[in-house]
Design an enzyme around this catalytic site. Structure first.
Site, PDB file in Angstrom:
ATOM      1  N   GLU A  15       9.544   1.099   2.968  1.00  0.00           N
ATOM      2  CA  GLU A  15      10.261   1.166   1.687  1.00  0.00           C
ATOM      3  C   GLU A  15      10.861   2.540   1.411  1.00  0.00           C
ATOM      4  OE1 GLU A  15       7.780  -2.086  -0.906  1.00  0.00           O
ATOM      5  OE2 GLU A  15       6.941  -0.085  -0.772  1.00  0.00           O
TER       6      GLU A  15
HETATM    7  C1  TNX Z   1       4.680  -3.446  -0.499  1.00  0.00           C
HETATM    8  S1  TNX Z   1       3.477  -3.259   2.157  1.00  0.00           S
HETATM    9  C2  TNX Z   1       4.330  -2.147  -0.190  1.00  0.00           C
HETATM   10  C3  TNX Z   1       3.422  -1.408  -1.072  1.00  0.00           C
HETATM   11  C4  TNX Z   1       3.066  -2.206  -2.293  1.00  0.00           C
HETATM   12  C5  TNX Z   1       2.832  -3.651  -1.922  1.00  0.00           C
HETATM   13  C6  TNX Z   1       2.375  -4.488  -3.072  1.00  0.00           C
HETATM   14  C7  TNX Z   1       4.147  -1.969   2.150  1.00  0.00           C
HETATM   15  C8  TNX Z   1       4.187  -1.364   3.426  1.00  0.00           C
HETATM   16  N1  TNX Z   1       4.633  -1.525   0.991  1.00  0.00           N
HETATM   17  O1  TNX Z   1       3.992  -0.170  -1.428  1.00  0.00           O
HETATM   18  O2  TNX Z   1       1.919  -1.656  -2.849  1.00  0.00           O
HETATM   19  O3  TNX Z   1       4.010  -4.180  -1.397  1.00  0.00           O
HETATM   20  O4  TNX Z   1       2.042  -5.774  -2.666  1.00  0.00           O
END
Ligand code: TNX
Length: 526
Positions: free
Chosen positions: A334
Site C-alpha cells: 500500500e
Molecule cells: C491491508 S494487508 C493492509 C493493512 C491493513 C489491513 C486491514 C496489508 C499488507 N495491508 O495495512 O491493516 O488491510 O485488514
C-alpha cells in the site's frame, strides 16, 4: 484421599478412552441432535499425516515420568521440562523429568537417522508400557508432545489410547501475524498467543512492529521512534513500545516453543509514526503530526534522500542483531504515496540492506511488481477479486524461485468479521466465516503457482478495530486453528465435514485455556 480420588479419576477416564477407541470407525455415541464426537486419534488438530488407534491404552497416573535418554542433549531435556509443565496443570500429576532409557512413562527419543521424519515430523506410539515420542529433531519432539496433550483428557489424569501417529508437516512455514502498531499490546499478551498457537503446530510469529499509528520497538540509533512515535495508537490511546530486552525475551520464549519470530518494519509507506518522530526523514524536512486514524496509503519515506538509507540501515541493523531468525519483513504494501519508480528504487536498496545484515527478505506481494531480489519471499494478501495481472506477477515470481506465503485476505485475515453480527473487525475483503477460512487448498490456490513454490500459510490479525485481548482472541479463535491445519495436514486430509467435528472437539480445551473463541454456528460445538 487425594491419591485415591486421582486413581479413581484415572480409571474412569481410561474407561472413556477405551470406549472411544473401541468405537473408532463406527463411533456410535450419539449426542442429542449432534454429530458423534470423533475418537481421540481422529480428533487431533491439525490432522496428522497418519494415525491409527490400536491395542490397549497407557494409564497416565501418579507414577508417570517423562524420560529423556541418558545421553540426550540439553535441548531434549528442555522439551521434556516444557511438556511436563504443560501437562502438570491439566492432569494434576507430578510428572518428574528423568534420564534413562529403560522403564515406562513418556519417552522422548531423538533418532537422528529417522530421515523420513524431516525437520519437524515425529512418531508417537502408545502401548500399555508407555508413550514413545520419536523425532529426528527437538522441534519434532515438541510437536509430538503437543499431539500427546490432545490425546489426554482436558482435565485430570487419564489414559492415552493405544495407537500410533506418524506425522510430518505439508508446509515449512505455518504462521500467524499480529499488528501491535495500530493498537499496542504488551509482550505478555503476545507470549500467551505463542502458547496458544504452538499447541496447534504453528511455527512462525510475524510481528507487524511499525505503522502510521505507532513505532513499537526501541532502536538505540533513533530513540524518538519508540519514545515519541510509539506514544499513541488508533483512537488516541496511550500506545507504548517494547524495549529491546522485552523483544529479546519474546523471541527466546517463542524459540523454546519452536516458533520463529519474523519482525516487520513496514516501508516505504505506513511510516507516519517515523516521520512524526524525525522531520529529517521527510522530503520537506517537516515532521507531520502523529496519527490516530485508520486510513492507509498516505505516508512515504523520502526515496531521494540519502538520510533515508542511513535510517533503514541502522534500524534494520539493530533489528537483525536482535533477531536470531532467518527473516526480516520489510512490508512494501500500500505504498500509494510513493510513485512506482521510486517504490522500485527504494525496495532495491532496502533489500540490499537486509542482505547486508545477513537476513532473507520477506515483503508483501506488491514487491513482485517491482524487482524482488534473489531469494526474497513474497507474502500474498490478495483475494478473489484481486486483479488478474497482480496475481500473475506473484505467480511469475513464484515460478522464478521466490517462495510464496499465502495470506489471502478473504480467507486468512483474522481481522475480517465472521458475519454481520461480529462487533470488532473490518469487512473490506468480505465476511470470513469459519467454513470459508478453512475451505481452500494452499497447494492449488493461486492458479499456475506450483505447490513447490508455496512456502506456507499465515493468518494476519490487523488491529485497527481490535484493542483488547478478548477481541483479539475472539477474532483469532477458532479460525487460526483452520489455518494451522491447512499449513500442516496433507491435502488429502482437508475436508470440512470432518474438520468441523475435530474443531468442535477442541471446545473444552479452548474453554479450559480461557480463550473466548467465537462459537460459529456452522460448528457442532461440544
Ligand atoms: C491491508 S494487508 C493492509 C493493512 C491493513 C489491513 C486491514 C496489508 C499488507 N495491508 O495495512 O491493516 O488491510 O485488514
Amino acid at each position: 484421599m487425594r491419591v485415591l480420588r486421582r486413581a479413581l479419576g484415572t480409571l474412569l477416564a481410561l474407561g472413556a478412552a477405551i470406549s472411544c477407541t473401541a468405537a473408532h470407525g463406527d463411533d456410535a455415541r450419539p449426542h442429542a441432535g449432534r454429530a458423534p464426537a470423533p475418537a481421540p486419534y481422529e480428533r487431533l488438530l491439525p490432522r496428522p499425516a497418519s494415525a491409527r488407534a490400536e491395542g490397549a491404552p497407557y494409564a497416565f497416573g501418579a507414577g508417570t515420568v517423562i524420560r529423556t535418554g541418558t545421553s540426550a542433549p540439553e535441548e531434549v531435556r528442555r522439551v521434556g521440562e516444557l511438556l511436563a509443565e504443560q501437562l502438570r496443570g491439566p492432569s494434576g500429576l507430578p510428572l518428574p523429568v528423568v534420564e534413562g532409557e529403560e522403564g515406562g512413562g513418556i519417552r522422548l527419543r531423538l533418532e537422528r537417522g529417522a530421515g523420513e521424519l524431516g525437520a519437524e515430523g515425529y512418531r508417537l506410539t502408545t502401548t500399555p508400557a508407555g508413550v514413545t515420542l520419536t523425532a529426528r529433531t527437538p522441534a519434532g519432539l515438541f510437536h509430538a508432545g503437543q499431539t500427546l496433550r490432545q490425546l489426554l483428557p482436558v482435565r485430570g489424569p487419564g489414559g492415552v489410547p493405544g495407537g500410533t501417529v506418524t506425522d510430518v508437516p505439508r508446509f515449512a512455514y505455518r504462521g500467524a501475524m499480529v499488528d501491535v502498531a495500530r493498537h499496542f499490546f504488551p509482550v505478555e499478551q503476545v507470549k500467551r498467543y505463542v502458547d496458544q498457537l504452538a499447541q496447534y503446530k504453528i511455527n512462525t510469529l510475524h510481528v507487524h512492529l511499525t505503522d502510521d499509528q505507532g513505532w513499537r520497538l526501541a532502536a538505540d540509533s533513533w530513540p524518538r521512534l519508540a519514545e515519541y512515535g510509539g506514544a499513541g495508537e488508533v483512537g488516541g490511546g496511550p500506545g507504548g513500545h517494547w524495549t529491546k530486552e522485552e523483544y529479546r525475551d519474546l523471541v527466546a520464549y517463542a524459540a523454546e516453543r519452536y516458533v520463529e519470530v519474523v519482525p516487520e518494519i513496514d516501508m516505504p509507506g505506513h511510516v507516519n509514526a517515523a516521520l512524526a518522530s524525525y522531520g529529517e526523514l521527510t522530503c520537506d524536512g517537516k515532521a507531520p503530526e502523529r496519527y490516530t486514524g485508520t486510513k492507509v496509503g498516505f505516508s512515504s519515506l523520502c526515496v531521494g534522500k540519502e538520510r533515508t538509507y542511513e535510517f533503514i540501515d541502522q534500524v534494520l541493523g539493530e533489528l537483525a542483531e536482535l533477531t536470531p531468525g532467518r527473516y526480516l519483513h520489510i512490508g512494501g504494501d500500500e505504498a500509494r504515496a510513493t510513485p512506482a519508480a521510486d517504490y522500485a528504487a527504494f525496495m532495491d536498496r532496502a533489500q540490499q540492506v537486509v542482505a547486508r545484515h545477513g537476513k532473507t527478505v520477506v515483503a508483501w506481494h506488491q514487491l513482485a511488481s517491482a524487482r524482488p531480489a534473489p531469494g526474497a519471499v513474497l507474502q500474498y494478501w490478495g483475494h478473489d477479486r484481486t486483479a488478474a495481472a497482480e496475481k500473475a506477477a506473484v505467480v511469475a515470481a513464484g515460478k522464478a524461485g521466490h517462495p510464496v506465503i499465502l495470506s489471502p485476505a478473504d480467507r486468512a485475515y483474522l481481522d475480517m468479521k465472521y458475519d454481520a453480527a461480529t462487533k470488532p473487525g473490518l469487512a473490506w475483503a468480505g465476511y470470513v466465516p469459519v467454513q470459508r477460512s478453512y475451505s481452500w487448498d494452499p497447494g492449488s490456490y493461486l492458479a499456475g503457482l506450483p505447490e513447490s513454490a508455496v512456502l506456507g500459510v499465515e493468518a494476519p490479525l490487523w488491529t485497527e478495530t481490535i484493542a483488547t485481548r478478548a477481541d483479539w482472541e475472539l477474532m483469532a479463535f477458532p479460525r487460526v486453528l483452520g489455518l494451522a491445519e491447512l499449513g500442516w495436514s496433507p491435502a488429502s486430509a482437508l475436508d470440512w465435514p470432518a474438520y468441523r467435528l475435530r474443531l468442535a472437539a477442541q471446545a473444552p480445551r479452548l474453554t479450559a485455556q480461557h480463550i473466548p473463541y467465537y462459537r460459529a454456528p456452522e460448528v457442532p460445538w461440544e
